[in-house]
Design an enzyme around this catalytic site. Structure first.
Site, PDB file in Angstrom:
ATOM      1  N   GLU A  62      20.832   8.269  -6.601  1.00 54.66           N
ATOM      2  CA  GLU A  62      19.457   8.259  -5.997  1.00 54.66           C
ATOM      3  C   GLU A  62      19.055   9.061  -5.668  1.00 54.66           C
ATOM      4  OE1 GLU A  62      17.415   4.516  -4.421  1.00 54.66           O
ATOM      5  OE2 GLU A  62      19.470   5.058  -3.404  1.00 54.66           O
TER       6      GLU A  62
ATOM      7  N   GLU B  67      24.773  -3.826  -3.148  1.00 49.99           N
ATOM      8  CA  GLU B  67      24.540  -2.985  -4.344  1.00 49.99           C
ATOM      9  C   GLU B  67      24.615  -1.777  -3.647  1.00 49.99           C
ATOM     10  OE1 GLU B  67      19.813  -0.263  -4.433  1.00 49.99           O
ATOM     11  OE2 GLU B  67      19.851  -2.591  -3.958  1.00 49.99           O
TER      12      GLU B  67
END
Length: 498
Positions: free
Chosen positions: A150, A145
């Site tokens: 974020e 990932e």
């Protein structure tokens, strides 16, 4: 739009502090933008894997609830993709939101260029733009990932993170990037959850590349007009840059990205002999989502998950600024780029792109000007009123074209009229009266004189009315209501949902 092109872009890829990287040839392989940005994604609506206080909506529900669509700017004629969280409905058991998953899968050798104009901000939020190997190809975190954008709650720094299975560790090389590496082991986890921490590089709190302050997240990011995030994935490293819109490298601006020529240090660079970035990360899908609370934002919220959920349920107004706005997302690759295999993730049976309604146009026009008093756009089954403005001193409407729905291009508009996208009806009622061409004369006969005087008075009344109108800036407006959401003037921007 989302497309594939065969245009080849020469790019010599070298890394800061490394001369062993072989030259590579990039080509653009995908372009997510208006009018088919959303056609490149599936709408995920399963249970949230990160246990957020959220219900992800499919495409049909997203349209009905006005959670995805376009923002159109009249001045630049731009149409940007809009992705948001419900800020009006009942959220006692969770808020409705969006999670988009690209239909294409991308491989090592991909350069991602994200032109983002607005990001979700506020408490209880957990937005992200990231890459993930599909679960049917590899169980998390063994497929890898890559988190590009974020943050949670009121954080003002972007966090760039990798999550992998065992066998991927990166080096502390602070001279190569602006942030600070928190963990070297990308498979690091807590509470027995492999990869839950990963290796993360938060952006510096005070980031000022080239002596200029630049926000990486938070409200200040939106005030500066967003920025261009660039993510590069090679077999030797993974890097992330951020550029302001008025300081984009010329090669990137011209569609020939050459990271080896960029003087600005990346925000993050994960590198080192302890990780093979070609095997630690399987073919990836791009994901855009806005979570609420959950395992990170909820635990980081004052009072924990329970307090976070209570806040989210009771404070709808706190989510009015919880939306992404993208001008485009472009993909370049040094190899085949997109995995030739189609994604195994199927769209839900009730998802569809929809059909645009047929437009009809009626314009009443005089030799003097055009005045439109009513505009209605019909997007079955909803009807919307559009805010417009008319200035008699200018004798024309500002050209205002609304972004199309479901991939229908907007109309180009004409002088002295307002053109709208070809997906709804426009009708015009009323017109500006003609100005008399000359001063009327007085007839000789009594009968004809009475007739002429009557006509003269009628003409004079018209002249007086016109003069009164011309001395004032008359604005004829109708508010635009889209299921109770924000109101925008045509001159600035407006939303059409898909």
């Amino acid at each position: 739009m989302f497309m594939t092109t065969s245009t080849t872009l020469a790019l010599a890829v070298t890394l800061f502090g490394s001369s062993s990287i072989a030259a590579a040839t990039y080509k653009q392989i995908s372009d997510y933008k208006y009018p088919s940005f959303f056609d490149g994604f599936d709408y995920f609506n399963g249970d949230d894997p990160t246990e957020g206080f959220i219900f992800y909506q499919d495409r049909v529900a997203a349209k009905e609830q006005a959670l995805t669509g376009w923002v159109y700017y009249e001045g630049s004629k731009d149409n940007n993709a809009w992705i948001g969280v419900d800020s009006k409905g009942d959220a006692s058991s969770g808020r409705n939101s969006i999670r988009l998953i690209s239909k294409e899968k991308y491989q090592v050798g991909t350069l991602t260029v994200i032109d983002v104009r607005h990001i979700p901000t506020g408490p209880a939020l957990w937005p992200a733009v990231w890459y993930l190997a599909p679960p049917e190809d590899a169980e998390w975190p063994y497929g890898g990932e890559m988190d590009i954008m974020e943050w949670v709650n009121n954080n003002t720094e972007n966090h760039m993170t990798l999550h992998t299975g065992p066998g991927c560790a990166v080096d502390q090389t602070p001279a190569e990037y602006a942030g600070e590496l928190l963990d070297e082991d990308c498979s690091y986890g807590e509470n027995g959850i492999l990869g839950s921490n990963g290796c993360s590089i938060p952006a510096p709190e005070k980031y000022a590349p080239n002596g200029r302050k630049l926000a990486t997240a938070g409200p200040e990011f939106n005030k500066q007009g967003g920025g261009i995030y660039v993510h590069e994935w090679t077999s030797d490293s993974i890097s992330v840059w951020l550029f302001p819109h008025d300081a984009i490298p010329a090669d990137l601006r011209n569609g020939n990205p050459n990271p080896s020529s960029w003087k600005q240090k990346p925000l993050a660079r994960f590198s080192g002999a302890g990780c093979d970035f070609a095997t630690a990360f399987k073919p990836q899908q791009l994901i855009i989502n806005i979570d609420v609370c959950g395992t990170w934002a909820g635990n980081a919220y004052p009072g924990g998950v329970e307090a976070c959920n209570a806040f989210a349920a009771e404070n709808s107004e706190a989510f009015e600024d919880a939306f992404f706005e993208f001008a485009s997302i472009k993909m370049y690759s040094s190899n085949s780029g997109a995995d030739p295999r189609p994604s195994k993730r199927e769209a839900h049976d009730d998802e569809h792109s929809g059909d645009a309604a047929t437009a009809t146009y009626t314009v009443e026009r005089t030799s003097t000007t055009t005045l439109t008093t009513t505009r209605t756009m019909t997007l079955a089954p909803e009807a919307y009123s559009v805010q417009v403005a008319y200035d008699n001193a200018r004798h024309s409407y500002p050209t205002g074209m609304v972004g199309a729905m479901n991939g229908t291009a907007r109309s180009s508009g004409t002088a002295n009229s307002t053109g709208f996208g070809a997906q709804y009806n426009r009708h015009v009622g009323g017109k500006h009266p003609l100005r008399p061409s000359a001063t009327p004369s007085v007839p000789n006969s009594s009968a004809s004189r009475l007739t002429e005087v009557s006509g003269w008075l009628s003409g004079a009344a018209v002249l007086v009315a016109i003069a009164a109108l011309l001395t004032l800036h008359v604005r004829i407006s109708q508010q635009m209501f889209v299921r109770g959401r924000n109101v925008y003037a045509v001159e600035k921007r407006m939303k059409i949902y898909v």
